[in-house]
Design an enzyme around this catalytic site. Structure first.
Site, PDB file in Angstrom:
ATOM      1  N   LEU A 140     -36.617  37.585  18.145  1.00 36.47           N
ATOM      2  CA  LEU A 140     -35.348  37.622  18.231  1.00 36.47           C
ATOM      3  C   LEU A 140     -34.570  37.929  17.245  1.00 36.47           C
ATOM      4  O   LEU A 140     -35.528  38.513  15.895  1.00 36.47           O
ATOM      5  CB  LEU A 140     -35.512  36.178  18.017  1.00 36.47           C
ATOM      6  CG  LEU A 140     -35.912  34.929  19.032  1.00 36.47           C
ATOM      7  CD1 LEU A 140     -35.746  33.349  18.597  1.00 36.47           C
ATOM      8  CD2 LEU A 140     -35.016  35.072  20.672  1.00 36.47           C
ATOM      9  N   ASP A 141     -33.941  38.583  17.443  1.00 37.59           N
ATOM     10  CA  ASP A 141     -32.801  39.401  16.617  1.00 37.59           C
ATOM     11  C   ASP A 141     -33.012  38.624  15.224  1.00 37.59           C
ATOM     12  O   ASP A 141     -33.259  36.967  15.242  1.00 37.59           O
ATOM     13  CB  ASP A 141     -31.313  39.395  16.777  1.00 37.59           C
ATOM     14  CG  ASP A 141     -31.047  40.319  18.082  1.00 37.59           C
ATOM     15  OD1 ASP A 141     -32.603  41.022  18.092  1.00 37.59           O
ATOM     16  OD2 ASP A 141     -29.883  39.692  18.282  1.00 37.59           O
ATOM     17  N   LYS A 142     -32.959  39.180  13.911  1.00 37.82           N
ATOM     18  CA  LYS A 142     -32.851  38.788  12.876  1.00 37.82           C
ATOM     19  C   LYS A 142     -32.196  37.340  12.400  1.00 37.82           C
ATOM     20  O   LYS A 142     -32.462  35.962  12.276  1.00 37.82           O
ATOM     21  CB  LYS A 142     -32.616  39.595  11.879  1.00 37.82           C
ATOM     22  CG  LYS A 142     -32.717  38.898  10.254  1.00 37.82           C
ATOM     23  CD  LYS A 142     -32.574  40.483   9.182  1.00 37.82           C
ATOM     24  CE  LYS A 142     -33.157  39.957   7.889  1.00 37.82           C
ATOM     25  NZ  LYS A 142     -32.569  40.465   6.645  1.00 37.82           N
ATOM     26  N   PRO A 143     -30.726  37.157  12.846  1.00 37.08           N
ATOM     27  CA  PRO A 143     -29.398  36.216  13.200  1.00 37.08           C
ATOM     28  C   PRO A 143     -29.688  35.584  13.779  1.00 37.08           C
ATOM     29  O   PRO A 143     -29.505  34.493  13.998  1.00 37.08           O
ATOM     30  CB  PRO A 143     -28.352  37.158  12.471  1.00 37.08           C
ATOM     31  CG  PRO A 143     -28.539  38.112  13.711  1.00 37.08           C
ATOM     32  CD  PRO A 143     -30.075  38.601  13.156  1.00 37.08           C
ATOM     33  N   THR A 144     -31.000  35.646  14.991  1.00 36.09           N
ATOM     34  CA  THR A 144     -30.869  34.844  15.795  1.00 36.09           C
ATOM     35  C   THR A 144     -31.539  33.476  15.784  1.00 36.09           C
ATOM     36  O   THR A 144     -32.908  33.700  15.204  1.00 36.09           O
ATOM     37  CB  THR A 144     -30.874  35.414  17.057  1.00 36.09           C
ATOM     38  OG1 THR A 144     -30.469  35.799  17.202  1.00 36.09           O
ATOM     39  CG2 THR A 144     -31.082  33.992  18.602  1.00 36.09           C
TER      40      THR A 144
END
Length: 312
Positions: A140-144
């Protein structure tokens, strides 16, 4: 340090530098990858030939190794983190990844990643991802925030990876966006590639890779000042980098709190990126007929935003 990567169907006939950039680490620059290639660090293990051309086309099923200078040992030190386990099996598990942490770090990055926490909390992790990505099957993307599959054994890693490639794992996301889609329910099918100007971004481009996002509007909130926010349920057929964020931004509905694709992200900094991978559903890879369905509750910041957004 050696990284070993296998070419999946999604990357068949792609340039070598593109393949390595998108698989060897989060937000890794193409210039770094090209230095690896130019320095003779990349070998096609299938043909046992060293590859020094950035534009070399990779082929489905090939395996490439990258031999680079090892990072400081501290990069892979176990670090105590809060990693809730949502489902636990002998060969794999589903965890709750918190926002603000990368699944795995790339060369040159100093911040701890989820891998550091996994090494601290769990004894058995698959080795298929190499020494930098033990257990990491997808990301998952870092901020997700959200649910993430972790492999404990190499057998599970291979099986789950194949299921992702064959789109046999159903992923459900929810997101708050600015404005509202013209159609309450629909499919966005637009190719995605690297932004040619801002390299940390992706964008819709004709020569990009096919990307398919399904959405369904669950609710719309209109504020007294005329602003509009929509809560969407998202399903993916493909898993391109930043896919949901790029597609929704393209139709004029950027994700609330998205620092890359929304101009008003600072207005919602207290909430973070309001995108959550809420549920995974798939058949157990080794137990025919057994369906695994794992999800999390909506994060409190999602509920807080829903209560407060009328004040914006």
């Amino acid at each position: 340090m050696q990284i070993i990567l296998k070419v999946s169907e999604d990357y068949d006939a792609q340039r070598l530098d593109v393949f390595l950039k998108e698989n060897a680490g989060d937000d890794l620059s193409r210039s770094t990858v090209q230095k690896w290639i130019d320095s003779g660090f990349v070998t096609n293990q299938t043909t046992e030939k060293e590859i020094r051309k950035n534009g070399h086309k990779v082929v489905l099923g090939e395996t490439y190794s990258v031999q680079i200078v090892a990072r400081p040992p501290s990069r892979l030190e176990p670090i105590r983190m809060d990693i809730p386990v949502l489902f636990d099996d002998d060969e794999f598990m589903v965890i709750h990844k918190k926002p603000g942490i990368a699944c795995h770090s790339g060369p040159g990055e100093e911040e701890p990643s989820l891998v550091n926490g996994l090494l601290y909390q769990f004894k058995n992790l698959s080795s298929n991802g190499g020494d930098r990505r033990p257990g990491i099957v997808h990301r998952l993307d870092k901020p997700t925030e959200g649910v993430l599959l972790i492999a404990k054994t190499d057998r599970a890693h291979v099986a789950l990876g194949k299921m992702f490639q064959e789109r046999k794992i159903e992923k459900t996301y929810y997101v708050w966006v600015l404005q509202a889609p013209v159609e309450a329910k629909g499919t966005i099918q637009l190719p995605i590639g690297r932004n040619p100007v801002e390299r940390i971004k992706m964008c819709v481009r004709e020569d990009g890779r096919d990307a398919i996002t399904h959405y369904e509007t669950e609710k719309i909130i209109q504020t007294p000042t005329g602003r509009k926010y929509s809560f969407l349920k998202i399903g993916l057929e493909t898993g391109r980098t930043h896919q949901i964020r790029v597609h929704l931004s393209k139709i004029g509905c950027p994700v609330v709190g998205d620092g890359l694709y929304s101009r008003s992200a600072k207005d919602y900094a207290q909430f973070g990126l309001l995108l959550v991978a809420k549920e995974l559903k798939f058949e157990h890879p080794f137990q025919h007929g057994r369906t695994i369905q794992v999800g999390i509750d909506f994060p409190e910041r999602f509920l807080t935003f829903e209560r407060k957004c009328v004040n914006y």
